[in-house]
Write an enzyme that holds these catalytic residues in place. Structure first.
Site, PDB file in Angstrom:
ATOM      1  N   HIS A  18      65.411  69.232  34.074  1.00  0.00           N
ATOM      2  CA  HIS A  18      65.749  69.683  32.539  1.00  0.00           C
ATOM      3  C   HIS A  18      67.253  69.531  32.424  1.00  0.00           C
ATOM      4  O   HIS A  18      67.603  68.989  31.178  1.00  0.00           O
ATOM      5  CB  HIS A  18      65.344  71.235  32.805  1.00  0.00           C
ATOM      6  CG  HIS A  18      64.050  71.396  33.038  1.00  0.00           C
ATOM      7  ND1 HIS A  18      63.491  72.311  34.189  1.00  0.00           N
ATOM      8  CD2 HIS A  18      62.932  71.078  32.523  1.00  0.00           C
ATOM      9  CE1 HIS A  18      62.262  72.524  33.913  1.00  0.00           C
ATOM     10  NE2 HIS A  18      61.949  71.723  33.329  1.00  0.00           N
ATOM     11  N   LYS A  42      51.295  83.436  31.401  1.00  0.00           N
ATOM     12  CA  LYS A  42      51.622  82.764  32.658  1.00  0.00           C
ATOM     13  C   LYS A  42      52.355  83.645  33.425  1.00  0.00           C
ATOM     14  O   LYS A  42      53.181  84.643  32.957  1.00  0.00           O
ATOM     15  CB  LYS A  42      52.778  81.694  31.961  1.00  0.00           C
ATOM     16  CG  LYS A  42      52.290  80.466  31.892  1.00  0.00           C
ATOM     17  CD  LYS A  42      53.599  79.138  31.788  1.00  0.00           C
ATOM     18  CE  LYS A  42      52.938  77.907  31.575  1.00  0.00           C
ATOM     19  NZ  LYS A  42      53.931  76.876  31.324  1.00  0.00           N
ATOM     20  N   ARG A  91      58.189  62.588  31.852  1.00  0.00           N
ATOM     21  CA  ARG A  91      58.293  61.856  33.102  1.00  0.00           C
ATOM     22  C   ARG A  91      57.184  61.000  33.454  1.00  0.00           C
ATOM     23  O   ARG A  91      57.656  59.971  34.009  1.00  0.00           O
ATOM     24  CB  ARG A  91      57.945  63.054  34.203  1.00  0.00           C
ATOM     25  CG  ARG A  91      59.179  63.966  34.181  1.00  0.00           C
ATOM     26  CD  ARG A  91      58.728  65.003  35.085  1.00  0.00           C
ATOM     27  NE  ARG A  91      57.755  66.110  34.244  1.00  0.00           N
ATOM     28  CZ  ARG A  91      57.190  67.172  34.509  1.00  0.00           C
ATOM     29  NH1 ARG A  91      57.706  67.643  35.668  1.00  0.00           N
ATOM     30  NH2 ARG A  91      56.551  67.760  33.706  1.00  0.00           N
ATOM     31  N   SER A 129      59.040  72.038  38.037  1.00  0.00           N
ATOM     32  CA  SER A 129      59.206  73.439  38.441  1.00  0.00           C
ATOM     33  C   SER A 129      57.949  73.785  39.195  1.00  0.00           C
ATOM     34  O   SER A 129      57.956  74.797  40.249  1.00  0.00           O
ATOM     35  CB  SER A 129      59.321  74.512  37.302  1.00  0.00           C
ATOM     36  OG  SER A 129      60.116  73.903  36.256  1.00  0.00           O
TER      37      SER A 129
HETATM   38  P1  ADP Z   1      56.634  73.580  29.642  1.00  0.00           P
HETATM   39  O1  ADP Z   1      56.150  75.057  30.549  1.00  0.00           O
HETATM   40  O2  ADP Z   1      56.864  73.893  28.342  1.00  0.00           O
HETATM   41  O3  ADP Z   1      55.981  72.813  30.308  1.00  0.00           O
HETATM   42  P2  ADP Z   1      58.884  73.181  31.486  1.00  0.00           P
HETATM   43  O4  ADP Z   1      59.846  74.036  31.771  1.00  0.00           O
HETATM   44  O5  ADP Z   1      57.807  72.736  32.656  1.00  0.00           O
HETATM   45  O6  ADP Z   1      58.131  73.753  30.334  1.00  0.00           O
HETATM   46  O7  ADP Z   1      59.353  71.804  30.846  1.00  0.00           O
HETATM   47  C1  ADP Z   1      60.153  71.640  29.853  1.00  0.00           C
HETATM   48  C2  ADP Z   1      60.332  70.399  29.433  1.00  0.00           C
HETATM   49  O8  ADP Z   1      61.076  69.602  30.451  1.00  0.00           O
HETATM   50  C3  ADP Z   1      59.030  69.619  28.960  1.00  0.00           C
HETATM   51  O9  ADP Z   1      59.153  68.459  28.113  1.00  0.00           O
HETATM   52  C4  ADP Z   1      59.034  68.803  30.372  1.00  0.00           C
HETATM   53  O10 ADP Z   1      58.069  67.511  30.363  1.00  0.00           O
HETATM   54  C5  ADP Z   1      60.432  68.292  30.729  1.00  0.00           C
HETATM   55  N1  ADP Z   1      60.606  68.254  32.132  1.00  0.00           N
HETATM   56  C6  ADP Z   1      60.133  68.850  33.075  1.00  0.00           C
HETATM   57  N2  ADP Z   1      60.650  68.354  34.163  1.00  0.00           N
HETATM   58  C7  ADP Z   1      61.219  67.391  34.070  1.00  0.00           C
HETATM   59  C8  ADP Z   1      62.101  66.454  34.548  1.00  0.00           C
HETATM   60  N3  ADP Z   1      62.228  66.332  36.257  1.00  0.00           N
HETATM   61  N4  ADP Z   1      62.706  65.351  34.164  1.00  0.00           N
HETATM   62  C9  ADP Z   1      62.661  65.388  32.798  1.00  0.00           C
HETATM   63  N5  ADP Z   1      61.978  66.212  31.933  1.00  0.00           N
HETATM   64  C10 ADP Z   1      61.515  67.089  32.628  1.00  0.00           C
END
Ligand code: ADP
Length: 154
Positions: A18, A42, A91, A129
């Site tokens: 992120h 969630k 990803r 996450s």
């Molecule tokens: P959500 O619950 O909306 O999926 P996340 O917190 O999991 O939220 O992710 C937010 C954004 O960050 C999403 O667009 C996700 O694809 C992106 N993301 C998550 N992990 C990574 C990573 N390791 N590298 C790049 N982008 C990521």
């Protein structure tokens, strides 16, 4: 007109993947709002307060990054913030399939707001996450996958 992007997510917790997306987007936008979505369906591992504080610590020296939380539709939040861009990270092709649906529906609801995707760095492609929460629940060391400002208590 100021180019404002909203980076929405659960960020439970915020990872180096992120962080990388936000930092790499700063050349495209004047301001990036990292917006933690409040989703009552969630079950989160970390409290909203904890997630917000961690993200604020990560970007404390970056004035272009704001940190906030929101409830309801992301496009409605964008309108309130005068943001014309939604930032998302990609990803894998699985991410693409999921993100395409959300982005197309958001575009139909709010044509003025564009979703902008940045590809994850190869070394961040496996970090999620969900995996970090699993590591923590099972007593492992998840520290390498999160920014140094985030410290998990033992
Ligand atoms: P959500 O619950 O909306 O999926 P996340 O917190 O999991 O939220 O992710 C937010 C954004 O960050 C999403 O667009 C996700 O694809 C992106 N993301 C998550 N992990 C990574 C990573 N390791 N590298 C790049 N982008 C990521």
């Amino acid at each position: 007109m100021k180019r404002i992007a909203v980076f929405p997510g659960s960020f439970d917790p915020f990872t180096i993947g992120h962080e990388s997306i936000v930092r790499r987007s700063l050349g495209l936008f004047d301001e990036v709002i990292v917006a933690v979505g409040i989703n009552s369906t969630k079950a989160n591992l970390f409290s909203l307060e904890q997630r917000l504080n961690w993200i604020r610590d990560v970007f404390q020296d970056v004035p272009e990054v704001k940190v906030d939380s929101y409830e309801g539709l992301t496009v409605e939040y964008c309108k309130r913030q005068h943001a014309r861009y939604i930032l998302r990270g990609l990803r894998t092709s699985a991410d693409f399939g999921f993100e395409r649906g959300i982005a197309q529906v958001n575009k139909a609801m709010e044509p003025e707001v564009e979703t902008v995707f940045i590809l994850a760095l190869p070394e961040h492609s496996a970090i999620s996450s969900t995996i970090i929460r699993d590591i923590i629940r099972n007593g492992g060391n998840a520290q390498p996958f999160v920014p140094k400002e985030i410290r998990f208590e033992k």
